[in-house]
Write a protein that holds these residues in place. Structure first.
Motif, short mmCIF file in Angstrom:
data_model
loop_
_atom_site.label_atom_id
_atom_site.label_comp_id
_atom_site.label_asym_id
_atom_site.label_seq_id
_atom_site.Cartn_x
_atom_site.Cartn_y
_atom_site.Cartn_z
N GLY A 15 -6.01 -2.31 -2.52
CA GLY A 15 -6.66 -3.62 -2.54
C GLY A 15 -5.92 -4.64 -3.39
O GLY A 15 -5.01 -4.30 -4.15
N ILE A 16 -6.33 -5.87 -3.24
CA ILE A 16 -5.69 -6.96 -4.00
C ILE A 16 -6.37 -7.04 -5.36
O ILE A 16 -7.59 -6.99 -5.44
CB ILE A 16 -5.86 -8.30 -3.25
CG1 ILE A 16 -5.23 -8.19 -1.86
CG2 ILE A 16 -5.26 -9.46 -4.02
CD1 ILE A 16 -5.54 -9.34 -0.95
N ALA B 3 0.73 -17.76 1.93
CA ALA B 3 0.67 -19.23 1.94
C ALA B 3 1.13 -19.74 3.30
O ALA B 3 0.53 -20.66 3.89
CB ALA B 3 1.54 -19.81 0.84
N LEU C 155 -6.26 -11.87 -8.69
CA LEU C 155 -5.33 -12.54 -7.78
C LEU C 155 -6.05 -13.09 -6.55
O LEU C 155 -5.60 -14.05 -5.93
CB LEU C 155 -4.29 -11.49 -7.34
CG LEU C 155 -3.00 -11.98 -6.73
CD1 LEU C 155 -2.17 -12.64 -7.81
CD2 LEU C 155 -2.23 -10.80 -6.13
N THR D 6 0.86 -1.20 0.00
CA THR D 6 0.00 0.00 0.00
C THR D 6 0.89 1.24 0.00
O THR D 6 2.03 1.17 0.47
CB THR D 6 -0.88 0.04 1.27
OG1 THR D 6 -0.02 0.02 2.40
CG2 THR D 6 -1.85 -1.11 1.33
N PHE E 123 -7.98 -8.88 6.13
CA PHE E 123 -7.62 -10.28 6.39
C PHE E 123 -8.13 -10.62 7.77
O PHE E 123 -7.96 -9.83 8.70
CB PHE E 123 -6.10 -10.46 6.35
CG PHE E 123 -5.54 -10.46 4.96
CD1 PHE E 123 -5.45 -11.65 4.24
CD2 PHE E 123 -5.12 -9.29 4.36
CE1 PHE E 123 -4.95 -11.65 2.95
CE2 PHE E 123 -4.63 -9.28 3.07
CZ PHE E 123 -4.54 -10.47 2.36
N ARG F 192 4.09 -2.89 -5.68
CA ARG F 192 5.19 -2.44 -4.83
C ARG F 192 5.45 -0.96 -4.99
O ARG F 192 5.24 -0.39 -6.06
CB ARG F 192 6.46 -3.20 -5.21
CG ARG F 192 6.30 -4.68 -5.03
CD ARG F 192 6.98 -5.13 -3.80
NE ARG F 192 6.53 -6.47 -3.52
CZ ARG F 192 6.73 -7.08 -2.39
NH1 ARG F 192 7.38 -6.47 -1.42
NH2 ARG F 192 6.29 -8.28 -2.19
N SER G 86 8.41 -12.89 -2.53
CA SER G 86 8.39 -14.15 -3.27
C SER G 86 6.97 -14.70 -3.43
O SER G 86 6.75 -15.65 -4.15
CB SER G 86 9.27 -15.17 -2.57
OG SER G 86 8.81 -15.32 -1.24
N GLY G 87 6.00 -14.12 -2.72
CA GLY G 87 4.63 -14.62 -2.83
C GLY G 87 4.36 -15.81 -1.93
O GLY G 87 3.44 -16.59 -2.18
N LEU G 88 5.17 -15.96 -0.88
CA LEU G 88 4.96 -17.09 0.04
C LEU G 88 4.34 -16.64 1.36
O LEU G 88 3.89 -17.46 2.14
CB LEU G 88 6.29 -17.78 0.34
CG LEU G 88 6.87 -18.62 -0.79
CD1 LEU G 88 8.22 -19.19 -0.39
CD2 LEU G 88 5.93 -19.74 -1.17
N1 LIG Z 1 -2.88 -5.65 2.02
C1 LIG Z 1 -2.71 -5.85 0.73
N2 LIG Z 1 -2.99 -4.92 -0.19
C2 LIG Z 1 -2.81 -5.14 -1.49
N3 LIG Z 1 -2.32 -6.26 -2.03
C3 LIG Z 1 -1.97 -7.24 -1.15
C4 LIG Z 1 -2.15 -7.09 0.25
N4 LIG Z 1 -1.73 -8.24 0.85
C5 LIG Z 1 -1.31 -9.05 -0.14
N5 LIG Z 1 -1.45 -8.47 -1.35
C6 LIG Z 1 -1.14 -9.06 -2.67
O1 LIG Z 1 -1.08 -10.47 -2.48
C7 LIG Z 1 0.17 -10.95 -2.98
C8 LIG Z 1 0.61 -12.14 -2.18
O2 LIG Z 1 1.04 -11.76 -0.89
P1 LIG Z 1 2.13 -12.62 -0.15
O3 LIG Z 1 2.33 -12.07 1.21
O4 LIG Z 1 1.75 -14.03 -0.25
O5 LIG Z 1 3.40 -12.44 -1.06
P2 LIG Z 1 4.35 -11.21 -1.15
O6 LIG Z 1 4.02 -10.24 -0.10
O7 LIG Z 1 4.33 -10.75 -2.56
O8 LIG Z 1 5.75 -11.91 -0.89
P3 LIG Z 1 6.37 -12.33 0.53
O9 LIG Z 1 5.28 -12.10 1.52
O10 LIG Z 1 6.68 -13.75 0.33
O11 LIG Z 1 7.52 -11.48 0.71
C9 LIG Z 1 1.08 -9.81 -2.89
O12 LIG Z 1 2.09 -9.93 -3.84
C10 LIG Z 1 0.17 -8.62 -3.18
O13 LIG Z 1 0.04 -8.44 -4.55
#
Ligand SMILES: Nc1ncnc2c1ncn2[C@@H]1O[C@H](COP(=O)(O)OP(=O)(O)OP(=O)(O)O)[C@@H](O)[C@H]1O
Ligand SMILES: [Mg+2]
Length: 511
Positions: free
Chosen positions: A424-425, A459, A429, A397, A483, A446, A454-456
């Motif tokens: 928002g997401i 998960a 996705l 954000t 969340f 970002r 890394s997107g973990l």
């Molecule tokens: N609060 C949020 N606002 C907007 N997008 C979000 C938010 N939380 C998660 N996301 C989206 O969900 C994706 C997955 O989140 P996740 O935490 O799994 O991975 P990451 O943050 O990209 O990487 P990592 O947490 O492994 O460093 C993110 O890349 C982002 O695009």
């Protein structure tokens, strides 16, 4: 010898077992029908024969008594059998006079009511019959089989006999009639049974055909396409074949879902491996690049900078490998630490840490506790869950975004909500946001100058929450992302009244 017999018996058993159900049913039904028919026919013949013989015996005794009556009125010649024609004896009646157990005169009434003297051979056949009124069967040469009896009455022994031909003819007729009826009946019953069996077993043939078709489908590779099912008309549970059909359909359903599930798991695994390799390759490539640059001397790159970049990349790789390891352990179902801890404290600490890291965001913490937020779990892992959510709210954000963290405790559950009013997401996705290596396009999500994740993170949060018997949900639209993590309260804490009900406690937030 014995072994050969055994072998024959075994071969017969195999032949018998090898026969189709159809043939066996037909054979059993026919055999039963034949036995029943034979039993009925034999019973009828025996009963009828006994009845006719009894009747004949009575007539033979009557004839003997009549003969004696006639004899008593005639005197003189000891060989005179003239009474035979006087007393209304039927044609074929044989009468004889006996003396000392021997036949001294014997005659037969002919068709035209005359007397015919029996020959010596015929007389001999009548010899040796006791004069006690018992009945005997004798074959008289030229005359056929006779039923005869001898009585002596008032001292004048006499013998009388009647032909058994009538009885025999009737019995023969009866046997013939029964045989014809039985043969025709059995043939008809056999045909009807064969047709009925064939009809009734037809659904089984169709079920078997479906099973064969499914067994030929290539199940070991590629996508499992829709397998054939037994048609609805062959799955009626009221019939045996229908039960087999329905069971087969259930089995095919099961096989299909299992295979599809396996296929999906394999697919996920492959993707996971590819993503993990890809993620590791990027920092490795970058480390190799810096090493190469440094190899060419210090004029190409400042050693201090190269060193910092290499450290950062190796740190990133370490973090990634740790994340992967953690996920693998959670997948394996390895037990986590289980200590009682207070979630409100844990969340508060995490928010302070996040606040320290993300000073450009407006942080807010609210506690709504109807019960102490005590849960049993692994403190470090649960901290990681909250930290991941807070990091996302901070990293994905823009500055100035308001981030609200709420801890709620009800009688049975504790819920942590992490809310932000950021962009928002992305909707595309959202459905897969908790899957591994899911992340938005780095340029969209970002802030410039920040390392891509890394997107973990999510998960891992989902896996840890599930391992604690809880659940994680997300709702997101531009300007409102939330969340929610729900965890069961520690047993024993659930019904206790919570004295210090603190509706809201706010943490100072920065402008
Ligand atoms: N609060 C949020 N606002 C907007 N997008 C979000 C938010 N939380 C998660 N996301 C989206 O969900 C994706 C997955 O989140 P996740 O935490 O799994 O991975 P990451 O943050 O990209 O990487 P990592 O947490 O492994 O460093 C993110 O890349 C982002 O695009
Ligand atoms: Mg993250």
């Amino acid at each position: 010898m014995t072994t050969r017999q055994d072998r024959h018996r075994a071969a017969a058993a195999v032949r018998w077992r090898g026969r189709s159900l159809r043939a066996r049913l037909l054979l059993f039904t026919s055999a039963t029908l034949i036995v029943v028919c034979a039993a009925m026919a034999l019973t009828t013949v025996f009963v009828q024969r006994a009845y006719l013989l009894g009747n004949l015996d009575q007539r033979v005794t009557d004839a003997a008594e009549r003969s004696q009556g006639g004899l008593q009125r005639r005197t003189g010649d000891a060989t005179d059998l003239g009474f035979l024609t006087e007393r209304g004896q039927p044609a074929g009646t044989v009468a004889a006079r006996l003396a000392d157990g021997k036949v001294i005169a014997a005659e037969m009434v002919t068709e035209d009511s005359h007397l015919q003297v029996l020959t010596a051979a015929q007389r001999t056949a009548l010899g040796g019959i006791p004069t006690d009124g018992s009945r005997h069967t004798r074959t008289i040469p030229g005359l056929g089989t006779y039923r005869v009896t001898a009585i002596s009455g008032d001292g004048v022994p006499v013998l009388a006999g009647l032909p058994m031909d009538d009885v025999q003819d009737m019995i023969n007729g009866l046997v013939l009639g029964e045989a014809v009826i039985a043969a025709v009946g059995l043939a008809a019953a056999g045909c009807v049974t064969a047709v009925v069996i064939r009809r009734q077993l037809r659904p089984l043939d169709r079920v078997a055909a479906t099973a064969v078709e499914v067994s030929h489908a290539p199940l070991d590779r590629g996508e499992v396409t829709a397998l054939t099912r037994v048609s609805a008309r062959d799955t009626d549970p009221a019939t045996e074949a229908g039960q087999v059909g329905a069971a087969l359909n259930r089995m095919i359903d099961h096989v299909e879902t299992s295979l599809t599930e396996r296929q999906r798991t394999e697919e996920r695994m492959r993707r996971f491996l590819a993503d993990a390799s890809h993620e590791l390759r990027t920092p490795l490539a970058s480390i190799a690049g810096y090493a190469e640059l440094m190899n060419h001397g210090t004029e190409k790159i400042e050693p201090q900078l190269a060193w910092r970049r290499v450290s950062a990349q190796s740190e990133r790789m370490t973090g990634l490998v740790e994340d992967l390891l953690l996920l693998a352990r959670l997948d394996e179902g390895r037990p986590l630490e289980a200590a009682e801890l207070n979630l409100a404290t844990l969340v508060a600490e995490a928010v302070w840490d996040a606040q320290a890291a993300g000073g450009d965001h407006a942080w807010q913490l609210a506690l709504r506790l109807d019960a102490p937020a005590q849960v049993v779990g692994d403190q470090a892992r649960l901290h990681q869950v909250v930290a991941n959510l807070l990091a996302n709210a901070r990293v994905h954000t823009p500055s100035g975004t308001r981030i609200t963290v709420v801890v709620e405790a009800t009688d049975t559950h504790c819920v942590i909500r992490v809310r932000d009013n950021g962009p928002g997401i992305p909707p595309g996705l959202l459905p897969s946001v908790f899957e591994r290596f899911t992340r938005a396009d780095a340029s969209r999500s970002r802030l410039p100058g920040k390392e891509s994740g890394s997107g973990l993170g999510l998960a891992i949060a989902a896996a840890i929450t599930e391992a604690h018997g809880g659940r994680i949900d997300v709702e997101s639209e531009p300007g409102q992302t939330e969340f929610a993590i729900e965890l069961p309260l520690a047993a024993g804490r659930r019904t206790e009244p919570w004295a210090a009900s603190t509706p809201t406690s706010l943490m100072g937030h920065k402008p």
